[in-house]
Design a protein around this motif. Structure first.
Motif, mmCIF file in Angstrom:
data_model
loop_
_atom_site.group_PDB
_atom_site.id
_atom_site.type_symbol
_atom_site.label_atom_id
_atom_site.label_comp_id
_atom_site.label_asym_id
_atom_site.label_seq_id
_atom_site.Cartn_x
_atom_site.Cartn_y
_atom_site.Cartn_z
ATOM 1 N N GLN A 163 -20.984 0.505 -34.505
ATOM 2 C CA GLN A 163 -21.170 1.886 -34.061
ATOM 3 C C GLN A 163 -22.263 2.581 -34.877
ATOM 4 O OE1 GLN A 163 -17.054 3.120 -34.568
ATOM 5 N NE2 GLN A 163 -16.835 3.399 -32.348
ATOM 6 N N ALA A 164 -22.273 2.326 -36.189
ATOM 7 C CA ALA A 164 -23.305 2.922 -37.037
ATOM 8 C C ALA A 164 -24.694 2.441 -36.632
ATOM 9 C CB ALA A 164 -23.042 2.586 -38.503
ATOM 10 N N GLU A 165 -24.820 1.142 -36.317
ATOM 11 C CA GLU A 165 -26.110 0.602 -35.872
ATOM 12 C C GLU A 165 -26.599 1.289 -34.602
ATOM 13 O OE1 GLU A 165 -27.133 -3.943 -37.058
ATOM 14 O OE2 GLU A 165 -25.687 -3.673 -35.427
ATOM 15 N N GLU B 129 -33.073 7.222 -34.217
ATOM 16 C CA GLU B 129 -34.450 6.808 -34.468
ATOM 17 C C GLU B 129 -35.307 6.901 -33.215
ATOM 18 O OE1 GLU B 129 -36.994 2.869 -35.965
ATOM 19 O OE2 GLU B 129 -34.796 2.865 -36.050
ATOM 20 N N HIS B 130 -34.779 6.489 -32.073
ATOM 21 C CA HIS B 130 -35.593 6.384 -30.860
ATOM 22 C C HIS B 130 -35.479 7.599 -29.948
ATOM 23 C CE1 HIS B 130 -36.736 2.256 -31.747
ATOM 24 N NE2 HIS B 130 -35.486 2.031 -32.096
ATOM 25 N N LYS C 18 -34.132 3.697 -24.966
ATOM 26 C CA LYS C 18 -34.941 3.076 -26.017
ATOM 27 C C LYS C 18 -34.061 2.445 -27.087
ATOM 28 C CE LYS C 18 -38.935 6.127 -25.411
ATOM 29 N NZ LYS C 18 -39.779 7.187 -26.039
ATOM 30 N N ALA C 19 -32.933 3.100 -27.419
ATOM 31 C CA ALA C 19 -31.999 2.516 -28.398
ATOM 32 C C ALA C 19 -31.419 1.218 -27.854
ATOM 33 C CB ALA C 19 -30.887 3.511 -28.705
ATOM 34 N N ALA C 20 -31.120 1.186 -26.556
ATOM 35 C CA ALA C 20 -30.574 -0.034 -25.953
ATOM 36 C C ALA C 20 -31.567 -1.177 -26.058
ATOM 37 C CB ALA C 20 -30.212 0.230 -24.488
ATOM 38 N N ILE C 21 -32.846 -0.890 -25.777
ATOM 39 C CA ILE C 21 -33.867 -1.943 -25.888
ATOM 40 C C ILE C 21 -33.985 -2.426 -27.328
ATOM 41 C CG2 ILE C 21 -36.349 -2.376 -25.699
ATOM 42 C CD1 ILE C 21 -36.349 -0.386 -23.336
ATOM 43 N N ALA C 22 -33.982 -1.484 -28.287
ATOM 44 C CA ALA C 22 -34.134 -1.851 -29.696
ATOM 45 C C ALA C 22 -32.972 -2.712 -30.180
ATOM 46 C CB ALA C 22 -34.247 -0.590 -30.553
ATOM 47 N N ARG C 23 -31.752 -2.410 -29.708
ATOM 48 C CA ARG C 23 -30.572 -3.158 -30.153
ATOM 49 C C ARG C 23 -30.224 -4.313 -29.220
ATOM 50 N NH1 ARG C 23 -30.666 -3.178 -34.712
ATOM 51 N NH2 ARG C 23 -28.735 -4.374 -34.536
ATOM 52 N N LEU D 65 -29.130 -4.216 -26.122
ATOM 53 C CA LEU D 65 -27.881 -3.896 -25.454
ATOM 54 C C LEU D 65 -28.202 -3.257 -24.109
ATOM 55 C CD1 LEU D 65 -26.052 -2.204 -28.469
ATOM 56 C CD2 LEU D 65 -25.581 -4.498 -27.585
ATOM 57 N N THR D 66 -27.188 -3.100 -23.281
ATOM 58 C CA THR D 66 -27.372 -2.341 -22.052
ATOM 59 C C THR D 66 -27.249 -0.856 -22.356
ATOM 60 O OG1 THR D 66 -25.032 -2.354 -21.461
ATOM 61 C CG2 THR D 66 -26.370 -4.229 -20.719
ATOM 62 N N GLN D 67 -27.885 -0.034 -21.528
ATOM 63 C CA GLN D 67 -27.779 1.405 -21.738
ATOM 64 C C GLN D 67 -26.342 1.900 -21.604
ATOM 65 O OE1 GLN D 67 -30.914 3.804 -20.116
ATOM 66 N NE2 GLN D 67 -29.607 5.599 -19.873
ATOM 67 N N PRO D 68 -25.537 1.392 -20.629
ATOM 68 C CA PRO D 68 -24.133 1.817 -20.575
ATOM 69 C C PRO D 68 -23.364 1.490 -21.849
ATOM 70 C CG PRO D 68 -24.768 0.849 -18.488
ATOM 71 C CD PRO D 68 -25.914 0.596 -19.434
ATOM 72 N N ALA D 69 -23.671 0.350 -22.481
ATOM 73 C CA ALA D 69 -22.971 -0.012 -23.722
ATOM 74 C C ALA D 69 -23.296 0.980 -24.834
ATOM 75 C CB ALA D 69 -23.347 -1.431 -24.144
ATOM 76 N N VAL D 70 -24.574 1.388 -24.916
ATOM 77 C CA VAL D 70 -24.966 2.377 -25.921
ATOM 78 C C VAL D 70 -24.286 3.706 -25.631
ATOM 79 C CG1 VAL D 70 -26.906 3.693 -26.869
ATOM 80 C CG2 VAL D 70 -27.161 1.248 -26.422
ATOM 81 N N SER D 71 -24.284 4.108 -24.371
ATOM 82 C CA SER D 71 -23.654 5.370 -23.984
ATOM 83 C C SER D 71 -22.169 5.373 -24.316
ATOM 84 C CB SER D 71 -23.860 5.614 -22.487
ATOM 85 O OG SER D 71 -23.269 6.816 -22.086
ATOM 86 N N GLN D 72 -21.495 4.260 -24.049
ATOM 87 C CA GLN D 72 -20.064 4.161 -24.346
ATOM 88 C C GLN D 72 -19.804 4.264 -25.844
ATOM 89 O OE1 GLN D 72 -18.781 0.525 -22.518
ATOM 90 N NE2 GLN D 72 -19.274 1.229 -20.444
ATOM 91 N N THR D 73 -20.665 3.652 -26.636
ATOM 92 C CA THR D 73 -20.496 3.711 -28.093
ATOM 93 C C THR D 73 -20.621 5.145 -28.594
ATOM 94 O OG1 THR D 73 -21.361 1.472 -28.372
ATOM 95 C CG2 THR D 73 -21.408 2.911 -30.307
#
Length: 298
Positions: free
Chosen positions: A5-7, A14-15, A20-25, A27-35
């Motif tokens: 979660q911290a990552e 940062e982005h 953009k965070a999803a691309i950097a990590r 991951l999918t954008q829904p996964a980032v949004s859920q986190t």
């Protein structure tokens, strides 16, 4: 908040967007949004405001940044400690340095460290000034910081462990066409009225020089401001203006045709290595110990 979660949270910080965070990590954008939604549920408050197509931190989100970075730094330290027990240290050692605070000695220090610890990658960043560097060390973005300290006052930095490991004598480096009969050392009142190739505002060396200039009834006339300090001497040699730098860089500039003078009265800035108190990763501890040992025998 766990490590993953911290990552993700810091990637969004940062982005500035979920995509953009999803691309950097990776991951999918829904996964980032859920986190992010899960974190906001845990903290019971929004961490980001949506502004246009991007995201900016709320005050609550700003309060989470430092603990999130601490989580990542603590995990990296733990991994490095395990690696040390298992064998030779490995991984990445993050440093910040105001170059050329140490000039050749910093290069030699990193070289000696790498010979002893070939499995460790050293990453060096150069902040604009000491204030930014101290913030990076405080927040755990880097493990060790190398910078100047003011000439006067106590050399302890609140919240950090500080080791004074040398000094930098400042010189003035002037273009090749400067009149060669200037006295050496050069009183501040006799420094030619040339534009200055300067570090960004807030840099300790620049503040020290400007204080002396004001005392002599003079002021800085800026020609070029650059955070890339390696550009200063080439810009001086190109006739852009004068610069204030350490003795080693000044000597190299003089060989290439620059007019170099010591200062009267001199400016000698303490060089410091700083880190957060408490446990350091083995690689950071090894580099710190090497720097302190070299300073004690210099």
């Amino acid at each position: 908040m766990d490590f993953r979660q911290a990552e993700v949270f810091l990637a969004v910080v940062e982005h500035g967007s979920l995509g953009k965070a999803a691309i950097a990590r990776r991951l999918t954008q829904p996964a980032v949004s859920q986190t992010i939604r899960a974190l906001e549920r845990d903290f019971r408050t929004p961490l980001f405001h949506r502004v246009g197509s991007g995201l900016v931190l709320t005050p609550a989100g700003e309060a989470v940044v430092k603990p999130a970075r601490q989580i990542l730094r603590d995990l990296a330290t733990a991994r490095a400690s395990v690696a040390e027990v298992s064998g030779a240290p490995s991984g990445t050692l993050e440093l910040a340095a105001i170059y050329p605070v140490f000039e050749q000695p910093l290069i030699e220090l990193i070289g000696a460290f790498r010979r002893d610890h070939p499995g460790v990658t050293v990453r060096v960043t150069e902040p604009d000034n000491e204030e930014v560097l101290l913030q990076q060390v405080h927040e755990g973005r880097v493990e060790l910081g190398f910078c100047h300290l003011p000439t006067a006052g106590p050399h302890d930095v609140p919240g950090l462990t500080t080791h004074v490991i040398g000094r930098t004598e400042l010189c003035v480096v002037m273009p090749p066409h400067t009149r060669p009969d200037l006295p050496d050392p050069l009183p501040f009142a006799e420094i030619p009225d040339l534009p200055v190739v300067a570090a960004p505002g807030g840099a300790v060396a620049r503040l020290a020089v400007e204080e002396r200039l004001r005392a002599a009834g003079m002021r800085t006339r800026l020609g070029v401001v650059t955070a890339n300090r390696s550009m200063q001497i080439p810009l001086v040699l190109a006739g852009t203006g004068m610069a204030w730098t350490g003795r080693r860089s000044a000597d190299l500039a003089e060989v290439r045709g620059a007019v170099v003078r010591s200062l009267a009265p001199p400016i000698s800035l303490p060089q410091a290595l700083m880190h957060r108190p408490g446990h350091l990763a083995p690689s950071a501890r090894a580099l710190r110990d090497l720097a302190v040992q070299r300073a004690s025998t210099a």
